[in-house]
Design a protein around this motif. Structure first.
Motif, PDB file in Angstrom:
ATOM      1  N   ARG A 197       4.321  25.198  -0.345  1.00 31.36           N
ATOM      2  CA  ARG A 197       3.216  26.046  -0.768  1.00 31.36           C
ATOM      3  C   ARG A 197       3.482  26.617  -2.161  1.00 31.36           C
ATOM      4  O   ARG A 197       4.583  27.083  -2.447  1.00 31.36           O
ATOM      5  N   PRO A 198       2.495  26.577  -3.050  1.00 29.52           N
ATOM      6  CA  PRO A 198       2.687  27.141  -4.390  1.00 29.52           C
ATOM      7  C   PRO A 198       2.793  28.660  -4.337  1.00 29.52           C
ATOM      8  O   PRO A 198       2.154  29.306  -3.502  1.00 29.52           O
ATOM      9  N   SER A 199       3.586  29.212  -5.231  1.00 31.20           N
ATOM     10  CA  SER A 199       3.726  30.665  -5.337  1.00 31.20           C
ATOM     11  C   SER A 199       2.653  31.212  -6.274  1.00 31.20           C
ATOM     12  O   SER A 199       1.939  30.454  -6.950  1.00 31.20           O
ATOM     13  N   GLY A 200       2.561  32.536  -6.330  1.00 33.98           N
ATOM     14  CA  GLY A 200       1.636  33.149  -7.279  1.00 33.98           C
ATOM     15  C   GLY A 200       1.981  32.783  -8.705  1.00 33.98           C
ATOM     16  O   GLY A 200       1.095  32.546  -9.532  1.00 33.98           O
ATOM     17  N   ASP A 201       3.284  32.712  -9.012  1.00 37.56           N
ATOM     18  CA  ASP A 201       3.715  32.305 -10.356  1.00 37.56           C
ATOM     19  C   ASP A 201       3.308  30.868 -10.650  1.00 37.56           C
ATOM     20  O   ASP A 201       2.920  30.544 -11.783  1.00 37.56           O
ATOM     21  N   ASP A 202       3.392  29.990  -9.636  1.00 44.76           N
ATOM     22  CA  ASP A 202       2.961  28.603  -9.818  1.00 44.76           C
ATOM     23  C   ASP A 202       1.475  28.546 -10.169  1.00 44.76           C
ATOM     24  O   ASP A 202       1.059  27.791 -11.051  1.00 44.76           O
TER      25      ASP A 202
END
Length: 240
Positions: A197-202
């Protein structure tokens, strides 16, 4: 008083100490390199064993500690290989790591040689060998021609176990070095943790790079997150 003419007693076993039928080099000459087992290939790299243990046995034990899988060994650092395997010192560990890296790069080059990119799965197949085994994060870009053929795969940054810093100016500087042949790019980075799952930073970085690409007339077509378990595609999820 010792007899200096007597042969020196070694506390390790050379390849030549093995029975003729067990010598990997001779077997490779007779039947080709593909006829060798994984343990025999490693034995050739190591060259000699240790006190009371042949190089072939040492190689078999190394594999056994890693579920018989070269991919498990490839994910380990040189220091971990030395620490976890008696008799394997820096020279052997570095030689093994170099051989594995050559194999990985050869496979990656073959996969990337003007690959036609038709979707996220074709990108994944072309680049996963460079990223799946890493225990730290790296950020790369795939450069595409106007015909959606893969021109190159370029590393932008390397970081720690959970993050890597990407400077958009450096990224687009590298893209512009290729001139007008590049019409689009695909962002790629790995998650060593296995979390896809992508992070908020991603998310924020993806938007920032996509917006920057529009200003330069360079399409950012997708962003793939790769782990040992598979991959996540922003485009496939309708987020590009």
């Amino acid at each position: 008083m010792s007899d200096s003419s007597s042969p020196a007693v070694r506390d390790y076993l050379l390849m030549e100490d093995l029975a003729a039928d067990d010598r990997p080099r001779e077997k490779a000459m007779r039947n080709g390199i593909r006829s060798l087992s994984k343990a025999e290939l490693i034995a050739i790299i190591f060259g000699n064993g240790m006190k009371g243990k042949s190089v072939l046995t040492m190689s078999q034990e190394l594999l056994a500690r890693n579920r018989g899988m070269l991919s498990e060994i490839a994910r380990k650092s040189i220091r971990d290989i030395i620490k976890d395997n008696p008799g394997i010192g820096p020279a052997k560990a570095i030689s093994l790591a170099a051989a594995i890296e050559l194999g990985i790069r050869c496979q990656a080059e073959s996969m990337r040689e003007m690959v036609q990119i038709s979707g996220s799965s074709s990108v994944y197949e072309a680049v996963r060998g460079s990223l799946q085994r890493l225990n730290h994060e790296e950020f790369w870009i795939v450069l595409l021609s106007r015909a959606n053929k893969m021109l190159d795969f370029v590393r932008i940054s390397s970081g720690g176990a959970s993050a890597t810093v990407v400077d958009p100016k450096i990224l687009y500087k590298k893209v512009l070095e290729y001139g007008d042949v590049v019409s689009g790019i695909i962002l790629v980075h790995n998650h060593p943790s296995g979390n896809l799952r992508p992070s908020g930073d991603d998310d924020r970085l993806t938007k920032q790079l996509a917006d920057g690409g529009k200003l330069l007339d360079i399409r950012v077509l997708d962003h793939l997150i790769i782990s040992p378990a598979g991959y996540y595609s922003y485009n496939d999820e309708g987020r590009m």
